[in-house]
Design an enzyme around this catalytic site. Structure first.
Site, short mmCIF file in Angstrom:
data_model
loop_
_atom_site.label_atom_id
_atom_site.label_comp_id
_atom_site.label_asym_id
_atom_site.label_seq_id
_atom_site.Cartn_x
_atom_site.Cartn_y
_atom_site.Cartn_z
N GLY A 45 0.84 -1.20 0.00
CA GLY A 45 0.00 0.00 0.00
C GLY A 45 0.87 1.24 0.00
O GLY A 45 2.01 1.20 0.47
N GLN A 50 3.18 10.02 0.73
CA GLN A 50 4.46 9.29 0.61
C GLN A 50 5.15 9.54 -0.72
O GLN A 50 6.31 9.19 -0.89
CB GLN A 50 4.22 7.78 0.79
CG GLN A 50 3.74 7.43 2.19
CD GLN A 50 3.55 5.94 2.35
OE1 GLN A 50 2.52 5.39 2.00
NE2 GLN A 50 4.59 5.27 2.84
N CYS A 98 6.42 0.28 7.02
CA CYS A 98 6.00 1.41 6.19
C CYS A 98 7.14 1.78 5.24
O CYS A 98 8.29 1.86 5.67
CB CYS A 98 5.66 2.59 7.09
SG CYS A 98 5.10 4.05 6.19
N LEU A 99 6.82 2.02 3.98
CA LEU A 99 7.85 2.37 3.00
C LEU A 99 8.56 3.68 3.37
O LEU A 99 9.70 3.89 2.98
CB LEU A 99 7.25 2.49 1.60
CG LEU A 99 6.62 1.22 1.02
CD1 LEU A 99 6.08 1.48 -0.37
CD2 LEU A 99 7.63 0.08 1.01
N HIS A 140 -3.86 1.70 7.96
CA HIS A 140 -2.47 2.17 7.94
C HIS A 140 -2.31 3.26 6.87
O HIS A 140 -1.77 4.34 7.14
CB HIS A 140 -1.51 1.00 7.67
CG HIS A 140 -0.08 1.43 7.48
ND1 HIS A 140 0.92 1.07 8.35
CD2 HIS A 140 0.51 2.21 6.54
CE1 HIS A 140 2.07 1.63 7.95
NE2 HIS A 140 1.84 2.31 6.83
N GLU A 141 -2.79 2.96 5.65
CA GLU A 141 -2.65 3.94 4.56
C GLU A 141 -3.50 5.17 4.81
O GLU A 141 -3.09 6.29 4.54
CB GLU A 141 -3.02 3.30 3.21
CG GLU A 141 -2.18 2.09 2.82
CD GLU A 141 -0.68 2.32 2.92
OE1 GLU A 141 -0.23 3.46 2.75
OE2 GLU A 141 0.04 1.36 3.20
N HIS A 144 -2.00 7.86 6.87
CA HIS A 144 -1.11 8.77 6.13
C HIS A 144 -1.87 9.99 5.62
O HIS A 144 -1.30 11.08 5.53
CB HIS A 144 -0.49 8.05 4.91
CG HIS A 144 0.67 7.16 5.24
ND1 HIS A 144 1.86 7.63 5.74
CD2 HIS A 144 0.84 5.82 5.10
CE1 HIS A 144 2.71 6.62 5.91
NE2 HIS A 144 2.12 5.50 5.54
NI NI Z 1 3.00 3.60 5.62
#
Ligand code: NI
Length: 185
Positions: A45, A50, A98-99, A140-141, A144
């Site tokens: 995701g 991001q 998380c990226l 989670h996404e 953001h």
């Molecule tokens: Ni993340």
């Protein structure tokens, strides 16, 4: 085209995003780029902040998780102007990463059921309920989009333990297999 992933410490990750207008230019290309960026980084995701955008957009593809959870097979979706309007069910604890926060994985508690309203990639409206792993990844996404990171849900001793790792990422001292945008550059 892959985009740089903005890392922990960059101010864009703390912005509260805005709904996009329905005539948003090149939406299709942006969604394609977000998916490509996510795949390149082995993510499941990614949210617009991001990739440096203050837009209320997130994309998810849970296909890599189908071995452990068959319900994930083929779950590839864009959530535009997403709004979670209910969270309930039992609280579950599961490890997340998380990226934007490379090399940190921590257990995070989240309710296991959500109701979300959003537009799909064709700007069609939906009002849906998700449970389990899908609800977790969406939350989670979705965090953001409100400037929240999974490490914000960690408190006490664990937070103390990851503090120095977070500071290193913030200071740009991190190596990554994918293209990134460090907060200090
Ligand atoms: Ni993340």
């Amino acid at each position: 085209m892959t985009l740089p992933v903005y890392l922990y410490g960059h101010p864009v990750l703390r912005k509260i995003t805005k709904d996009i207008p329905l005539d948003y230019p090149n939406l299709g290309a942006l969604l394609e780029n977000m998916f490509e960026t996510m795949y390149k980084a082995d993510g499941i995701g990614i949210a617009a902040p991001q990739v440096g955008l203050e837009d209320r957009i997130l994309v998810i593809d849970l296909s890599p998780c189908k071995e452990s959870d068959p319900a994930c097979d083929g779950f590839k979706k864009a959530f535009i102007n997403a709004h979670i309007i209910e969270r309930d069910g039992e609280e579950e604890i599961m490890e997340e990463g998380c990226l934007s926060i490379p090399n940190i994985h921590e257990k995070v508690p989240r309710p296991n059921r959500i109701r979300i309203q959003y537009l799909d990639e064709n700007l069609q409206p939906h009002d849906e309920i998700y449970e389990g792993y899908k609800a977790r990844v969406i939350q989670h996404e979705y965090d953001h989009l409100d400037g929240i990171l999974f490490v914000d849900h960690i408190t006490g001793m664990r937070k103390q333990l990851i503090r120095s790792k977070l500071n290193k990422i913030r200071d740009g001292n991190v190596t990554c297999s994918y293209k990134v945008k460090r907060s200090n550059k």
